[in-house]
Write a protein that holds these residues in place. Sequence first.
Motif, PDB file in Angstrom:
ATOM      1  N   MET A   1      -4.685  -6.230  -3.721  1.00 37.75           N
ATOM      2  CA  MET A   1      -4.028  -4.955  -3.940  1.00 37.75           C
ATOM      3  C   MET A   1      -4.673  -3.908  -3.030  1.00 37.75           C
ATOM      4  SD  MET A   1      -3.801  -2.859  -7.487  1.00 37.75           S
ATOM      5  CE  MET A   1      -4.199  -1.141  -7.409  1.00 37.75           C
ATOM      6  N   ASP A   2      -3.865  -3.175  -2.319  1.00 39.47           N
ATOM      7  CA  ASP A   2      -4.375  -2.112  -1.463  1.00 39.47           C
ATOM      8  C   ASP A   2      -4.578  -0.847  -2.272  1.00 39.47           C
ATOM      9  OD1 ASP A   2      -4.407  -3.621   0.851  1.00 39.47           O
ATOM     10  OD2 ASP A   2      -2.348  -3.114   1.368  1.00 39.47           O
ATOM     11  N   SER A   3      -5.687  -0.198  -2.041  1.00 40.54           N
ATOM     12  CA  SER A   3      -5.982   1.061  -2.714  1.00 40.54           C
ATOM     13  C   SER A   3      -5.681   2.217  -1.770  1.00 40.54           C
ATOM     14  CB  SER A   3      -7.453   1.114  -3.125  1.00 40.54           C
ATOM     15  OG  SER A   3      -7.719   0.114  -4.073  1.00 40.54           O
ATOM     16  N   ARG A   4      -5.244   3.306  -2.345  1.00 37.47           N
ATOM     17  CA  ARG A   4      -4.976   4.512  -1.560  1.00 37.47           C
ATOM     18  C   ARG A   4      -6.105   5.507  -1.812  1.00 37.47           C
ATOM     19  NH1 ARG A   4       0.249   7.246   0.242  1.00 37.47           N
ATOM     20  NH2 ARG A   4      -0.487   9.351   0.652  1.00 37.47           N
ATOM     21  N   VAL A   5      -6.668   6.039  -0.726  1.00 40.77           N
ATOM     22  CA  VAL A   5      -7.763   7.008  -0.835  1.00 40.77           C
ATOM     23  C   VAL A   5      -7.342   8.257  -0.075  1.00 40.77           C
ATOM     24  CG1 VAL A   5     -10.212   7.443  -0.466  1.00 40.77           C
ATOM     25  CG2 VAL A   5      -9.429   5.106  -0.914  1.00 40.77           C
ATOM     26  N   ASP A   6      -7.274   9.377  -0.790  1.00 43.33           N
ATOM     27  CA  ASP A   6      -6.805  10.645  -0.223  1.00 43.33           C
ATOM     28  C   ASP A   6      -7.808  11.752  -0.473  1.00 43.33           C
ATOM     29  OD1 ASP A   6      -4.025   9.814   0.502  1.00 43.33           O
ATOM     30  OD2 ASP A   6      -3.861   9.527  -1.663  1.00 43.33           O
ATOM     31  N   VAL A   7      -7.648  12.825   0.293  1.00 40.21           N
ATOM     32  CA  VAL A   7      -8.383  14.066   0.049  1.00 40.21           C
ATOM     33  C   VAL A   7      -7.359  15.092  -0.406  1.00 40.21           C
ATOM     34  CG1 VAL A   7      -9.683  15.939   1.113  1.00 40.21           C
ATOM     35  CG2 VAL A   7     -10.219  13.586   1.700  1.00 40.21           C
ATOM     36  N   ALA A   8      -7.653  15.764  -1.515  1.00 40.72           N
ATOM     37  CA  ALA A   8      -6.764  16.796  -2.051  1.00 40.72           C
ATOM     38  C   ALA A   8      -7.515  18.124  -2.109  1.00 40.72           C
ATOM     39  CB  ALA A   8      -6.283  16.412  -3.442  1.00 40.72           C
ATOM     40  N   VAL A   9      -6.774  19.198  -1.993  1.00 42.18           N
ATOM     41  CA  VAL A   9      -7.370  20.533  -2.052  1.00 42.18           C
ATOM     42  C   VAL A   9      -7.134  21.122  -3.443  1.00 42.18           C
ATOM     43  CG1 VAL A   9      -5.329  21.710  -1.133  1.00 42.18           C
ATOM     44  CG2 VAL A   9      -7.577  22.740  -0.858  1.00 42.18           C
ATOM     45  N   MET A  10      -8.132  21.840  -3.932  1.00 40.60           N
ATOM     46  CA  MET A  10      -8.005  22.567  -5.201  1.00 40.60           C
ATOM     47  C   MET A  10      -8.226  24.042  -4.894  1.00 40.60           C
ATOM     48  SD  MET A  10     -10.043  19.947  -7.709  1.00 40.60           S
ATOM     49  CE  MET A  10      -9.812  20.909  -9.162  1.00 40.60           C
ATOM     50  N   ILE A  11      -7.397  24.886  -5.486  1.00 40.91           N
ATOM     51  CA  ILE A  11      -7.437  26.325  -5.206  1.00 40.91           C
ATOM     52  C   ILE A  11      -7.523  27.102  -6.514  1.00 40.91           C
ATOM     53  CG2 ILE A  11      -6.155  28.247  -4.173  1.00 40.91           C
ATOM     54  CD1 ILE A  11      -4.778  26.162  -2.362  1.00 40.91           C
ATOM     55  N   GLY A  12      -8.233  28.213  -6.472  1.00 38.85           N
ATOM     56  CA  GLY A  12      -8.278  29.134  -7.615  1.00 38.85           C
ATOM     57  C   GLY A  12      -8.991  28.577  -8.822  1.00 38.85           C
ATOM     58  N   SER A  13      -8.308  28.575  -9.976  1.00 39.02           N
ATOM     59  CA  SER A  13      -8.948  28.176 -11.229  1.00 39.02           C
ATOM     60  C   SER A  13      -9.294  26.694 -11.272  1.00 39.02           C
ATOM     61  CB  SER A  13      -8.058  28.540 -12.424  1.00 39.02           C
ATOM     62  OG  SER A  13      -6.834  27.831 -12.349  1.00 39.02           O
ATOM     63  N   GLY A  14      -8.756  25.883 -10.359  1.00 37.04           N
ATOM     64  CA  GLY A  14      -9.106  24.466 -10.291  1.00 37.04           C
ATOM     65  C   GLY A  14     -10.472  24.220  -9.682  1.00 37.04           C
ATOM     66  N   VAL A  15     -11.031  25.233  -9.028  1.00 40.95           N
ATOM     67  CA  VAL A  15     -12.343  25.112  -8.395  1.00 40.95           C
ATOM     68  C   VAL A  15     -13.420  25.155  -9.481  1.00 40.95           C
ATOM     69  CG1 VAL A  15     -13.941  26.186  -6.765  1.00 40.95           C
ATOM     70  CG2 VAL A  15     -11.479  26.193  -6.287  1.00 40.95           C
TER      71      VAL A  15
END
Length: 71
Positions: A1-15
């Motif tokens: 099974m291939d895994s997906r690895v990503d970078v996501a940005v968090m802004i504001g109250s998610g920080v």
Amino acid sequence: MDSRVDVAVMIGSGVPASLQAVGKRICWVVLVNGERRGTAFASRDEAEECRLAWLEQLRGKQQPGAVRQAV
């Protein structure tokens, strides 16, 4: 099974509060198959390094333990 690895940005109250306390209003996180892994990063470069480490680790798990030779 291939895994997906990503970078996501968090802004504001998610920080996270620890980054907000030092004036950060944006951070980056690594997602493996859509699930957050590890800490929040103050820079995209740091998150990309972590993403590459995850890819290497996952690639190692997907390869067979023994090397086969053609006969």
